[in-house]
Write a protein that holds these residues in place. Structure first.
Motif, short mmCIF file in Angstrom:
data_model
loop_
_atom_site.label_atom_id
_atom_site.label_comp_id
_atom_site.label_asym_id
_atom_site.label_seq_id
_atom_site.Cartn_x
_atom_site.Cartn_y
_atom_site.Cartn_z
N LEU A 42 0.81 -1.21 0.00
CA LEU A 42 0.00 0.00 0.00
C LEU A 42 0.85 1.27 0.00
O LEU A 42 1.94 1.30 0.58
CB LEU A 42 -0.91 0.01 1.23
N GLY A 43 0.30 2.30 -0.63
CA GLY A 43 0.93 3.61 -0.58
C GLY A 43 2.27 3.70 -1.29
O GLY A 43 3.11 4.52 -0.91
N PHE A 71 -2.14 2.66 3.92
CA PHE A 71 -2.54 3.54 2.83
C PHE A 71 -1.86 4.89 2.96
O PHE A 71 -1.62 5.38 4.07
CB PHE A 71 -4.05 3.75 2.83
N ASP A 101 -1.64 1.24 -4.89
CA ASP A 101 -1.74 0.07 -4.04
C ASP A 101 -1.78 -1.17 -4.92
O ASP A 101 -2.38 -1.17 -6.00
CB ASP A 101 -3.02 0.12 -3.18
N TRP A 131 -7.67 4.13 -1.37
CA TRP A 131 -8.15 3.29 -0.28
C TRP A 131 -9.64 2.98 -0.40
O TRP A 131 -10.13 2.00 0.16
CB TRP A 131 -7.85 3.92 1.08
#
Length: 558
Positions: A42-43, A71, A101, A131
């Motif tokens: 994620l992120g 996130f 992501d 997200w």
């Protein structure tokens, strides 16, 4: 007959350790979910973005590590006040927000690579965050039926940060920055998805609303190699106008004045350096006054690169990439866009429609003949309006259903004698745009498939019908077995999507077999327990009329 499924590939071995991936010299650590058996990263930065500059690509040449277990922040955006609005600020916002992501199965057969689905979110180019679209359901369900995919959800800059218009923006290379973010993300996928087990030769972009429209714009680069398949949900290259940057100069000047840069010797640089919160507040001010600045105060513009010319002209000429695609709409696209809802008169109706074209010089609204034909083809008959199949019931203003039908929607079969008198499906933004894109593809021999989603959700209010975005929970498998036929329909839709990702054909072991649009001009109509193929010939006269005056909406006189 709906889906029959096969088990996950027997060669898959469950790995419960924390997932770790190596990209060049950088170690990336993600999450593992033992329930879904999905790994997430994620992120991840695919670039570095600064205000009103093109984002720069991310480097992994220096040894280091990335903790990709949470996130990242959303891009600065509009605080929505409509039914589509979501609190996208839950993880905070940052102007450096070019993030993505990745969701993948917990284990991939040795020596195998998986097709990749890359999601471009909608939100009128003003709202959205990665997200809000978790890809775990897609990965879990695709693995369950033996067609596992990797899903990438990306963010791109929005509103003034991503789509600043005006001559100053053009002169400083600040046009269409959100589209360039998308391109940079797709380049990142081509370069790095192999490290996650993805097959860069099988990248399918899929998106909804402005995300789908964005995909349509990327099709205008006929030689692009960043994806090999596409799924356009409720949007295409001709859904909304894309004009020369100077057409937005009035909105640029208004933004400059609102942030207090009017007396600056360089208003563009003043905008670049003004306090972040001041700029956010100013964009919300402009967006809250659609009667002054239009309902889309920032939009894509012709930049000579990603959008090399007028999308409506290029699409009509068949100058689109030869890439197979799926395109579709939901039944009642227009209901959630009717603002104000209390539309009572013909004048109210035209005022509502013109907001979408305010400050863009759309000649339609000065053409009395075109307006007269529109009123003839879209009479104010509630039984024929959207939301469809609601009879003579009216919602809000007397002409709400008429406005929703004109804006966008589709209907079931209607008797031929109702062709002229029915407003149903005389669509400006969605139905005509979909057919137009399919027609252009057909002229070039591009394989394409078309759908309509007619399944209402129990959560939908009566006035909404099968409204814009209704298909997203089906595609992302947000329904559960407790939802019965809705869950089964979700499984069916996702099976078609991932089959297309694998084979560039949505054929799957379920009925009906989804045939190419060029074969007989038929849509697949998604409806719980009743999915079927139907000819895409509803309201031919009305949609042809929209096509005949499309230039009056999409092209601006010099």
């Amino acid at each position: 007959m709906l889906l029959s499924f096969i088990p996950v590939l027997a060669t898959l071995t469950l790995v419960c350790a924390t997932p770790v991936v190596q990209i060049e010299k950088v170690t990336v650590t993600g999450n593992y979910n033992a329930t879904s058996r999905v790994e997430t990263f994620l992120g991840l930065k695919y670039g570095t973005s600064t205000r009103f500059r093109r984002a720069t690509s991310q480097s992994y040449s220096t040894a280091g590590s990335i903790n990709a277990t949470a996130f990242g922040p959303a891009c600065p955006q509009i605080k929505g006040t409509n039914s589509l609005a979501v609190d996208y600020g839950i993880y905070g916002t940052s102007e450096d927000c070019t993030l993505l992501d990745i969701y993948r199965p917990s284990s991939i057969p040795r020596g195998k690579t998986l097709p990749v689905l890359v999601w471009l979110h909608g939100g009128a180019l003003t709202q959205g965050a990665s997200w809000y679209y978790p890809g775990a359901g897609i990965v879990q369900e695709s693995s369950r039926i033996g067609l596992p995919v990797i899903t990438v959800i990306l963010q791109y800059r929005l509103a003034a940060w991503g789509f600043l218009g005006g001559s100053d923006a053009s002169a400083n290379g600040a046009q269409n920055l959100g589209l360039y973010d998308q391109k940079l993300a797709l380049e990142w996928v081509q370069k790095n998805i192999g490290a996650f087990g993805g097959d860069k030769s099988k990248v399918t972009v899929f998106g909804q609303s402005s995300g789908a429209m964005s995909i349509g714009y990327h099709f205008l680069n006929v030689n692009q190699k960043l994806f090999s398949g596409a799924i356009l949900q409720s949007g295409s290259s001709t859904s909304v106008p894309a004009l020369n940057a100077e057409k937005y100069q009035g909105n640029f000047a208004a933004l400059v004045a609102t942030v207090g840069c009017s007396n600056s010797s360089n208003s563009f640089e003043c905008l670049r350096t003004v306090d972040r919160d001041t700029l956010i507040n100013a964009t919300n001010t402009l967006f809250s006054q659609p009667a002054v600045y239009g309902s889309r105060p920032w939009g894509v513009t012709i930049d000579g690169d990603i959008i090399p010319g007028s999308p409506s002209v290029l699409t009509a000429q068949g100058k689109i990439a030869k890439i197979p695609f799926i395109a579709g709409n939901v039944k009642d696209e227009g209901t959630v866009f009717v603002k104000p809802q209390t539309i009572e008169t013909d004048d109210d109706l035209l005022t509502f429609l013109e907001k979408d074209y305010l400050n863009r010089g759309a000649s339609f609204f000065q053409n009395t003949t075109s307006i007269a034909l529109l009123k003839l083809l879209y009479p104010n008959i509630p039984a024929l309006g959207s939301p469809f199949d609601t009879g003579n019931t009216t919602f809000f203003g007397a002409q709400f259903k008429r406005a929703a039908a004109i804006y966008g929607g589709t209907s079931g079969d209607q008797p031929l004698h109702m062709e002229i008198s029915s407003p149903i499906s005389k669509d400006i933004h969605f139905q005509w745009a979909r057919r137009n894109f399919l027609k252009s593809a057909g002229s070039k021999g591009i394989n394409s498939w078309s759908y309509i989603l007619s399944q209402i959700s129990p959560a939908n209010a009566a006035w909404q019908g099968v409204y814009h975005t209704t298909e997203i929970p089906f595609v992302f498998v947000k329904y559960t077995p407790a939802d019965g036929q809705l869950y089964t329909l979700s499984q069916q839709i996702l099976a078609y999507w991932v089959s297309f990702a694998y084979n560039r054909d949505p054929a799957y072991k379920t009925n009906p077999t989804w045939e190419k649009y060029s074969k007989a001009g038929r849509n697949i109509n998604f409806l719980a327990a009743q999915t079927s193929l139907q000819r895409d010939d509803f309201r031919t006269l009305g949609i042809n009329f929209i096509g005949s005056v499309a230039g009056q909406f999409l092209e601006s006189p010099n």
